[in-house]
Design an enzyme around this catalytic site. Structure first.
Site, PDB file in Angstrom:
ATOM      1  N   MET A 198      18.809   4.777  76.385  1.00  0.00           N
ATOM      2  CA  MET A 198      20.194   4.380  76.610  1.00  0.00           C
ATOM      3  C   MET A 198      21.174   5.224  75.779  1.00  0.00           C
ATOM      4  O   MET A 198      20.782   5.905  74.845  1.00  0.00           O
ATOM      5  CB  MET A 198      20.373   2.904  76.255  1.00  0.00           C
ATOM      6  N   HIS A 199      22.446   5.110  76.156  1.00  0.00           N
ATOM      7  CA  HIS A 199      23.605   5.497  75.347  1.00  0.00           C
ATOM      8  C   HIS A 199      23.907   6.988  75.296  1.00  0.00           C
ATOM      9  O   HIS A 199      25.006   7.369  74.897  1.00  0.00           O
ATOM     10  CB  HIS A 199      23.479   5.006  73.896  1.00  0.00           C
ATOM     11  N   ASP A 217      15.967   1.721  79.667  1.00  0.00           N
ATOM     12  CA  ASP A 217      14.569   1.489  79.295  1.00  0.00           C
ATOM     13  C   ASP A 217      14.290   0.045  78.882  1.00  0.00           C
ATOM     14  O   ASP A 217      13.260  -0.530  79.275  1.00  0.00           O
ATOM     15  CB  ASP A 217      14.112   2.463  78.210  1.00  0.00           C
TER      16      ASP A 217
END
Length: 475
Positions: free
Chosen positions: A76-77, A233
């Site tokens: 992520m991110h 995820d």
């Protein structure tokens, strides 16, 4: 059969799922995390692409003609700045990156109503502050870019030729309205960012495109296979583990996450924990996110020149509490519960009697203590004594499992599947074509119960150490 591809921080995992929901084959290929400067974390997206091809060919093999759909999950991110065709303009900035500290001021200056709709605390490594940093420090690339994509969304662009996003990853960008379930365009405007960099959003289980001829050759598969939008995820791992509303999971990989599935969005009023969209409709999850788990342990292992087998063996020769040695694992700052991008790693209490095994065990204990702090920040969302299901590649060693159970003072339940994110991705692939693969809830193969409370005093020393040093850590 259904192929799940999980684009992790340090490796890509590929998993083949049969129509009954059982795993046929798994493979993994690694790639480096780059540190071009202090506190920075990047990856070369083309290294991801190479690993994806190798992992896919390793699991598909003779089964390639039988693959009916592909699903994706990913770290992520991060931000992949690319042109329209997906050519990266620079290395990807990852979730562990801490360079955008100054840019957090712009997010904190948003109105209370806007911040509430984002439902998450401002944190470096997320897309919004990283994009603000890119706009300020690399303006030519920022202007040239066509897309700012999450890692697995960039992968899907290469697989299908289509740029799309989906809610579970979008909700971790600090540019997403959790209540309206769409991009927070007023926030994008208030921050002075380009809204055209953000891709259109589709549900996680939607068919997002078909495998192109070039991508099919790279993956060792027939062209034209449907590709699902996929999920972040952690969201994919919750689906792949079969968790229902109210159940909690501990995932240990490069970072560590404690998550609990929710049937309605509940925003943490303290903004110490996170709230994201799940992979399934009308589900969310609360999460405590610790930045340094496997990331810190791998650094310690390499620094000391140990194999994992040697590291665990030497750590077991040392008593709990490491005879006064304490480790803060904040090598890349920390999110839950401190929200401190300037936190740094520390070994404290070293004496002449300490050996290499003490350093390793202190690192393991420090990561476990940081997970306990995150668990406590979730408060009533994960009641005391509630079991946690284990997931992630960093949870296989029995000694480490028992240490975590003792530190957390609650049972840990071990399932049969470790690659939960890749399995969740494969399930989303099946769902995207309407195939009714049973979402198998894997039977538990064991439960690790806490044996004693020997870690209470070392845990208090751990907490006290950060409190005493946090101001000293500032530049």
């Amino acid at each position: 059969m259904f192929l799940g591809l999980d684009l992790g921080t340090g490796s890509c995992k590929a998993l083949l799922l049969d129509p009954q929901g059982q795993i046929v084959a798994e493979a993994s290929r690694s790639y480096p995390v780059l540190a071009p400067g202090p506190g920075q974390a990047e990856s070369d997206p083309w290294a991801w692409w190479q690993a994806v091809g190798e992992a896919s060919r390793a699991v598909a093999g003779a089964c390639a003609p039988r693959v009916q759909a592909i699903g994706l999950s990913g770290q992520m991110h991060g931000v992949v700045l690319s042109d329209a065709a997906g050519e990266p303009l620079r290395p990807a900035i990852l979730w562990a990156d801490g360079r955008a500290t100054a840019e957090l001021h712009a997010l904190r200056a948003l109105s209370p109503a806007q911040r509430h709709r984002l439902a998450n605390p401002p944190a470096v490594g997320m897309a919004a502050p990283s994009l603000l940093w890119l706009k300020k420090h690399e303006p030519a690339l920022y202007r040239k870019a066509r897309w700012a994509l999450q890692p697995k969304d960039w992968l899907r662009l290469l697989l299908t030729g289509r740029a799309l996003g989906e809610p579970s990853d979008a909700s971790g960008t600090l540019l997403y309205d959790l209540k309206a379930d769409t991009w927070a365009l007023d926030v994008v405007e208030a921050l002075g960012l380009r809204s055209d960099l953000l891709p259109p959003l589709v549900p996680s289980d939607t068919m997002a495109g078909h495998l192109t001829r070039e991508a099919a050759q790279h993956l060792g598969l027939p062209s034209g296979i449907p590709v699902a939008a996929g999920a972040a995820d952690t969201a994919a791992a919750l689906l792949g583990s079969g968790l229902g509303v109210g159940e909690a999971q501990l995932t240990v990989g490069s970072g560590a996450q404690v998550t609990v599935v929710l049937g309605e969005p509940r925003i943490d009023p303290t903004f110490r924990t996170h709230l994201y969209r799940a992979a399934l409709p009308k589900q969310w999850y609360a999460m405590a996110a610790m930045q340094n788990a496997g990331l810190a342990l791998e650094w310690v292992r390499r620094l000391l020149g140990l194999s994992w087998e040697e590291a665990y063996r030497e750590a077991q020769e040392v008593p709990p509490g490491c005879e006064g040695l304490t480790f803060l694992p904040y090598l890349s700052g920390e999110r839950t519960p401190h929200l401190d991008p300037e936190a740094r790693g520390v070994w404290a209490g070293l004496g002449l009697h300490h050996r290499r095994g003490h350093l390793v065990r202190a690192a393991l204990e420090g990561v476990a203590f940081s997970i306990r702090e995150g668990l406590e920040a979730l408060a009533e969302a994960v009641p005391s004594g509630k079991p946690l299901r284990l997931a992630g590649g960093g949870t296989a060693e029995p000694f480490w499992q028992q240490m975590m159970a003792d530190v957390l003072e609650r049972p840990l339940v071990v399932g049969q599947v470790r690659s939960a994110s890749a399995r969740g991705a494969a399930l989303l692939g099946a769902m995207s074509i309407g195939f009714p693969v049973p979402r198998v809830r894997f039977p538990m193969v064991g439960e690790i119960r806490p044996q004693d409370s020997v870690y209470r005093k070392p845990y208090e020393r751990f907490r006290d150490l950060y409190a005493r040093l946090k101001d000293w850590m500032r530049p």
